[in-house]
Structures are given as structure tokens and as C-alpha cells.
Write a protein that holds these residues in place. Structure first.
Motif, PDB file in Angstrom:
ATOM      1  N   TRP A 155       0.612  -1.289  -0.049  1.00 28.56           N
ATOM      2  CA  TRP A 155      -0.078   0.038   0.023  1.00 28.56           C
ATOM      3  C   TRP A 155       0.828   1.297  -0.234  1.00 28.56           C
ATOM      4  CZ3 TRP A 155      -4.545  -1.287  -1.296  1.00 28.56           C
ATOM      5  CH2 TRP A 155      -5.274  -2.298  -0.757  1.00 28.56           C
ATOM      6  N   ARG A 156       0.216   2.463  -0.733  1.00 27.60           N
ATOM      7  CA  ARG A 156       1.013   3.578  -0.413  1.00 27.60           C
ATOM      8  C   ARG A 156       0.218   4.152   0.801  1.00 27.60           C
ATOM      9  NH1 ARG A 156      -0.152   4.429  -6.342  1.00 27.60           N
ATOM     10  NH2 ARG A 156      -0.837   6.861  -5.703  1.00 27.60           N
ATOM     11  N   SER A 157       0.443   5.515   0.746  1.00 29.90           N
ATOM     12  CA  SER A 157      -0.049   6.114   2.241  1.00 29.90           C
ATOM     13  C   SER A 157      -1.619   5.856   2.452  1.00 29.90           C
ATOM     14  CB  SER A 157       0.205   7.419   2.474  1.00 29.90           C
ATOM     15  OG  SER A 157      -0.648   8.174   1.467  1.00 29.90           O
ATOM     16  N   LEU A 158      -1.932   5.972   3.799  1.00 28.15           N
ATOM     17  CA  LEU A 158      -3.366   5.916   4.186  1.00 28.15           C
ATOM     18  C   LEU A 158      -4.153   6.920   3.519  1.00 28.15           C
ATOM     19  CD1 LEU A 158      -5.656   5.110   5.938  1.00 28.15           C
ATOM     20  CD2 LEU A 158      -5.052   6.208   7.918  1.00 28.15           C
ATOM     21  N   GLN A 159      -3.899   8.146   3.480  1.00 28.23           N
ATOM     22  CA  GLN A 159      -4.460   9.455   2.702  1.00 28.23           C
ATOM     23  C   GLN A 159      -4.516   9.060   1.294  1.00 28.23           C
ATOM     24  OE1 GLN A 159      -1.750   9.538   4.657  1.00 28.23           O
ATOM     25  NE2 GLN A 159      -2.681  10.557   6.472  1.00 28.23           N
ATOM     26  N   GLU A 160      -3.688   8.069   0.604  1.00 30.33           N
ATOM     27  CA  GLU A 160      -3.839   8.067  -0.714  1.00 30.33           C
ATOM     28  C   GLU A 160      -4.858   6.775  -1.143  1.00 30.33           C
ATOM     29  OE1 GLU A 160       0.001   8.430  -3.185  1.00 30.33           O
ATOM     30  OE2 GLU A 160       0.425   7.685  -1.312  1.00 30.33           O
ATOM     31  N   ASN A 161      -5.397   6.208   0.069  1.00 25.26           N
ATOM     32  CA  ASN A 161      -6.370   5.179  -0.061  1.00 25.26           C
ATOM     33  C   ASN A 161      -7.661   5.392   0.641  1.00 25.26           C
ATOM     34  OD1 ASN A 161      -5.034   2.223  -1.097  1.00 25.26           O
ATOM     35  ND2 ASN A 161      -3.424   3.595  -0.068  1.00 25.26           N
ATOM     36  N   GLY A 276      -7.960   2.965  -4.549  1.00 28.04           N
ATOM     37  CA  GLY A 276      -6.962   2.206  -3.867  1.00 28.04           C
ATOM     38  C   GLY A 276      -5.669   2.699  -4.411  1.00 28.04           C
ATOM     39  N   ALA A 277      -4.638   2.861  -3.706  1.00 31.97           N
ATOM     40  CA  ALA A 277      -3.357   3.295  -4.318  1.00 31.97           C
ATOM     41  C   ALA A 277      -2.078   2.424  -3.793  1.00 31.97           C
ATOM     42  CB  ALA A 277      -3.118   4.624  -3.771  1.00 31.97           C
ATOM     43  N   VAL A 278      -1.319   1.517  -4.571  1.00 31.09           N
ATOM     44  CA  VAL A 278      -0.306   0.866  -4.123  1.00 31.09           C
ATOM     45  C   VAL A 278       1.034   1.031  -5.097  1.00 31.09           C
ATOM     46  CG1 VAL A 278      -1.921  -1.037  -3.837  1.00 31.09           C
ATOM     47  CG2 VAL A 278      -1.025  -0.973  -5.942  1.00 31.09           C
ATOM     48  N   TRP A 279       2.045   0.479  -4.547  1.00 31.22           N
ATOM     49  CA  TRP A 279       3.384   0.343  -5.174  1.00 31.22           C
ATOM     50  C   TRP A 279       3.222  -1.183  -5.542  1.00 31.22           C
ATOM     51  CZ3 TRP A 279       5.297   4.786  -6.473  1.00 31.22           C
ATOM     52  CH2 TRP A 279       5.375   5.790  -5.623  1.00 31.22           C
ATOM     53  N   VAL A 280       3.859  -1.247  -6.965  1.00 28.69           N
ATOM     54  CA  VAL A 280       4.327  -2.643  -7.425  1.00 28.69           C
ATOM     55  C   VAL A 280       5.789  -2.382  -7.542  1.00 28.69           C
ATOM     56  CG1 VAL A 280       4.200  -4.333  -9.284  1.00 28.69           C
ATOM     57  CG2 VAL A 280       2.065  -3.320  -8.562  1.00 28.69           C
ATOM     58  N   VAL A 281       6.559  -3.257  -6.608  1.00 27.07           N
ATOM     59  CA  VAL A 281       8.059  -3.017  -6.499  1.00 27.07           C
ATOM     60  C   VAL A 281       8.638  -4.274  -7.236  1.00 27.07           C
ATOM     61  CG1 VAL A 281       9.778  -2.721  -4.968  1.00 27.07           C
ATOM     62  CG2 VAL A 281       7.638  -1.769  -4.376  1.00 27.07           C
ATOM     63  N   THR A 282       9.661  -4.006  -8.055  1.00 25.75           N
ATOM     64  CA  THR A 282      10.171  -4.808  -8.520  1.00 25.75           C
ATOM     65  C   THR A 282      11.947  -4.570  -8.580  1.00 25.75           C
ATOM     66  OG1 THR A 282      10.229  -3.784 -10.873  1.00 25.75           O
ATOM     67  CG2 THR A 282       8.802  -5.555 -10.475  1.00 25.75           C
ATOM     68  N   ALA A 283      12.683  -5.710  -8.621  1.00 26.34           N
ATOM     69  CA  ALA A 283      14.183  -5.690  -8.346  1.00 26.34           C
ATOM     70  C   ALA A 283      14.640  -6.914  -8.821  1.00 26.34           C
ATOM     71  CB  ALA A 283      14.471  -5.265  -6.695  1.00 26.34           C
ATOM     72  N   ALA A 284      15.956  -7.077  -8.777  1.00 18.58           N
ATOM     73  CA  ALA A 284      16.761  -8.344  -9.139  1.00 18.58           C
ATOM     74  C   ALA A 284      17.800  -8.405  -8.372  1.00 18.58           C
ATOM     75  CB  ALA A 284      17.386  -7.890 -10.618  1.00 18.58           C
ATOM     76  N   VAL A 285      18.574  -9.570  -8.479  1.00 17.50           N
ATOM     77  CA  VAL A 285      19.636  -9.872  -7.787  1.00 17.50           C
ATOM     78  C   VAL A 285      20.771 -10.292  -8.805  1.00 17.50           C
ATOM     79  CG1 VAL A 285      21.010 -11.666  -6.481  1.00 17.50           C
ATOM     80  CG2 VAL A 285      18.473 -10.950  -5.859  1.00 17.50           C
ATOM     81  N   ASP A 286      21.883  -9.748  -8.702  1.00 16.78           N
ATOM     82  CA  ASP A 286      23.064  -9.706  -9.923  1.00 16.78           C
ATOM     83  C   ASP A 286      23.627 -11.246  -9.570  1.00 16.78           C
ATOM     84  OD1 ASP A 286      22.388  -7.695 -11.260  1.00 16.78           O
ATOM     85  OD2 ASP A 286      23.850  -6.235 -10.629  1.00 16.78           O
TER      86      ASP A 286
END
Length: 286
Positions: A155-161, A276-286
Motif C-alpha cells: 500500500w501507498r499512504s493511508l491518505q492515498e487510499n 486504492g493506491a499501491v506500489w508494485v515494486v520490482t528488483a533483481a539480484v545480480d
């Protein structure tokens, strides 16, 4: 009451004694509401047949089962959670579905030695509850192979939801609400993208990306207006405030009336729909 120790003892107790049983009882409506958001993170993970996936904060296991379907019989998924009531439901669902490629671990992902190596680390609203997220992601990183990917939704902030902020305001008309540390374990602990990016980078993840997603949610999975009010009084900040103050029945009735009035404009043939407001977070491992 269970007795636990360790850095996440409070959260473990909460998810076994308070939140876990509620999620089991309300799993149909909760899953209907958040399933599309979890699917977005799965899509971003780029799952392939035969991969091994770690599902952190797997809860009742519906994400674990879907991950298992996506990687196929040649792949494997391990769901990890601290809530025994939720894992009992998850194991029963896997047995009923004949899902031979999924397994579940009752463990604290911040400290447990996890059965890697995994190709993908996934979570649907399950990574915001660590007492020490830096230590947790460093531990999770150890369970991933070189070249592995990460994808989670938070979730992003409470105020954004509005779907949660509106109920909170309704309670605030009647009760003083605590002002918690925004980084303390809880649903909004990962709202600060810069902070989360730094945590992941220090843990050894690269190419960290936050994708903002704003969606109209089917609150309570499309239930009626009154059923949605009941749901919002059982989950989220409104529920926590009422529980912590041990609110009298007449106060709960006043809160219920205010909440119903506040969300009624959002009710329609498909139930109550709110932002509703969320982040979809992606990353990788080298």
C-alpha cells in the motif's frame, strides 16, 4: 494466548490471535478485493515454467496456489507466514486443489533459514510487517539465486487510499486516533518509496523500481452497503481504533452510522467501489 520471542514477536502474536482468525473468516471478501493487485505483481515478476518461487506473507495461500499454477508441475512454490490459523487454511486449500508443487512454512521470514535457492521472491501485502525490514530483506536475499527477481505489492499512504481513509475519518469523529510511527510495522510501512528503495539496495537488490498503481477497488468484494460497513469495522485502522479503546456498543453504533453515510455515495449495483493506491515494486539480484 501464545508466547513468542524474537524481533517480530508482537506481529506474530497479532497475526495468530487477532488478524489471522479474522482473515480466515473473511477470506472470500478480502481476496476478491485485493486479488487483482496481487496479480499485477505476479505479472511483473515474469514467472516461467519450472521456476522456484518464495511467497512471503502467503496468508491463506491463494497467491501460493496461483504462483504454483503459473510455474507448472515442474516448478515449486514455498509460502511462508507467521500465522498458524492462516496456514491451516492454506494447507487445506492446497490439499483440496491437489497442488503437489506448493508447500508452506510457519516461519518468520526475517530470521528463518529459508529453503532456497529461489528464482523469484514474491509478496502480496506481506512484507510491511517486519520489525527490521533491512535485516528481513538481507535474510531473504540469501535464499535467492544469482539472477533472481523480486516483485511485491504494498500500500501507498493511508491518505492515498480512500477505501481505508474514509472509515478512519469516520472513527476520528468519535475517538482520538493514535499517530503511529509511519515506518512501524503495519499496512502503510512501505509507503515511502525512497526508504524502501534504500532498504532493498542495502540488502543487495539492484534495478529497484516502484510502479504507482491507482485502482478503483471493490471494497469487501462487492458485498452490499451494510455488509461493507461491517467489513470495514472489522479490518483496518477503524477496527484497530475501536478494539484498542474497547468501544461501547452505543459508540460503535454511532461510528457505524457515520461510516455508512460516508461510503453510501460509492455504493452501486456492483457493491461499494472506492479508490486504492499501491506500489508494485520490482528488483533483481545480480
Amino acid at each position: 494466548m501464545i508466547k513468542v520471542s524474537g524481533p517480530n514477536a508482537d506481529q506474530i502474536q497479532y497475526w495468530n490471535e487477532v488478524a489471522g482468525p479474522k482473515w480466515v473468516a473473511l477470506h472470500d471478501v478480502i481476496s476478491a478485493q485485493i486479488r487483482p493487485l496481487g496479480a499485477l505483481a505476479m505479472d511483473r515478476a515474469g514467472l516461467a515454467a519450472g521456476e522456484r518461487v518464495l511467497d512471503v506473507g502467503c496468508g491463506i495461500g491463494d497467491t501460493t496456489l496461483e504462483l504454483g499454477r503459473r510455474v507448472g508441475p515442474g516448478g515449486a512454490v514455498v509460502g511462508v507466514d507467521v500465522s498458524a490459523p492462516m496456514l491451516d487454511r492454506a494447507r487445506a486449500a492446497a490439499l483440496s486443489a491437489g497442488a503437489a508443487n506448493v508447500a508452506f512454512e510457519n516461519a518468520d521470514a526475517q530470521t528463518a533459514a529459508l529453503p532456497g535457492p529461489f528464482d523469484v521472491l514474491y509478496s502480496r501485502f506481506g512484507v510491511m510487517f517486519f520489525a527490521d525490514p533491512a535485516a528481513a530483506f538481507a535474510n531473504l536475499r540469501k535464499a535467492l539465486r544469482p539472477g533472481a527477481r523480486l516483485a511485491f505489492v504494498c500500500w501507498r499512504s493511508l491518505q492515498e487510499n480512500p477505501w481505508l481513509f474514509v472509515p478512519t475519518l469516520a472513527v476520528a469523529r468519535h475517538l482520538p486516533l493514535p499517530q503511529p510511527d509511519p515506518h512501524a510495522p503495519g499496512p502503510f510501512a512501505f509507503a515511502d518509496a525512497a526508504r524502501v528503495g534504500a532498504i532493498l539496495s542495502r540488502a543487495g537488490f539492484v534495478r529497484v523500481h516502484h510502479e504507482p498503481i491507482d485502482r478503483e477497488l471493490s471494497v469487501a468484494g462487492g458485498k452490499s452497503l451494510d455488509e461493507t460497513v461491517d467489513f470495514l469495522l472489522q479490518m483496518g485502522p477503524a477496527s484497530a481504533a475501536l478494539r484498542q479503546t474497547n468501544a461501547a456498543p452505543e459508540l460503535v453504533d454511532r461510528v457505524r452510522a457515520d461510516l455508512r453515510e460516508a461510503i453510501a455515495p460509492h455504493a452501486g449495483p456492483e457493491g461499494v467501489r472506492m479508490g486504492g493506491a499501491v506500489w508494485v515494486v520490482t528488483a533483481a539480484v545480480d
